[in-house]
Write an enzyme that holds these catalytic residues in place. Structure first.
Site: not given
Length: 278
Positions: A43, A159, A118
């Site tokens: 990330e 994440c 995301k």
């Protein structure tokens, strides 16, 4: 299906795009020299900057980002597929000046073949006193993504997504045999939850889980957990960097293992409708 040699890149991304590219490029070259055909970075590969003013200076559109352009050229030069775990780029949504935290899958000709923003932004208050409000700077995405590769389908996550198992189940049911989890985990949550969550998502989906991580003390003052990890479809840790230094983690994915795990426990076929709790 042929086996797939991969590499996860563990970075300590600096606070400027130029330095970020100079940091990650030799690690990717090392991975390609070691035989990896699919290489994954963490990330925020293009920069890590807490300060809003500094972020605003570094932030640009996807097609103008120097790190993305450099990594596309590198994938083409090396003849490898490259997942930019995420880059922080302008979202392109009118009326919302927040950035996107975006994964980009690059093929061996340097073309962007899939992107994923995301879905779940990191808004938490940790017991240590750390407070994060990713939603203040990042506009969450609104769609799940499974991308085709020469070796099978790759589900894209980033994440904090790891804490939402329904997303991973949806990716597996859409045909993913491997799922990426590029991350910049905090130290408290990494120490407590990182490996457990990765193994759980692999077990639940019967997928390979590929988790390249940011690591160590960064220029902007944050600390990230590291411990980049590859987990097999039965939930076993196949490869791991057991530290928070930059490095390259190699593994080979055998997709027959996906079939065996799903045949042994065919949980993806056992969904049932049910009434909600009272």
């Amino acid at each position: 299906m042929a086996k797939l040699p991969i590499a996860l890149i563990q970075t300590r991304t600096p606070a400027s795009p130029a330095a970020a590219f100079a940091h990650v490029e030799p690690l990717i070259r090392e991975a390609a020299a070691g035989g990896a055909k699919l290489i994954l970075t963490p990330e925020a590969t293009n920069f890590l900057i807490k300060d809003p003013a500094g972020r605003a200076v570094a932030l640009t559109a996807q097609d103008r980002d120097a790190v993305i352009a450099g990594l596309r050229a590198l994938a083409r030069e090396l003849g490898v597929w490259l997942l930019i775990g995420s880059a922080i780029v302008k979202s392109g949504h009118q009326g919302d000046d927040r950035a996107a935290n975006r994964s980009l899958l690059i093929d061996d000709a340097g073309a962007v073949v899939a992107t994923y923003d995301k879905l779940h932004v990191y808004d938490v208050d940790l017991p240590t006193g750390e407070r994060w409000r990713e939603s203040a700077a990042i506009r969450p995405g609104d769609r799940a993504v499974v991308a085709d590769t020469p070796w099978g389908r790759l589900g894209l996550t980033i994440c904090y997504d790891i804490r939402f198992p329904h997303l991973y189940r949806a990716l597996a049911k859409a045909g993913a045999g491997m799922i990426s989890v590029p991350a910049a985990f905090t130290v408290p949550t990494g120490e407590a939850h990182w490996e457990t969550l990765l193994r759980a998502r692999a077990i639940e989906t019967g997928c390979w889980v590929l988790a390249p991580a940011q690591a160590g003390l960064h220029e902007d003052g944050r600390r990230t957990w590291g411990r980049s990890t590859v987990v097999g479809p039965w939930g076993e840790v196949v490869a791991k960097l057991d530290h928070d230094e930059p490095g390259v983690l190699f593994a080979t994915l055998d997709f027959d293992v996906v079939t065996r795990a799903r045949n042994a426990v065919p949980q993806l076929t056992h969904d049932r409708e049910f009434a909600g709790p009272a």
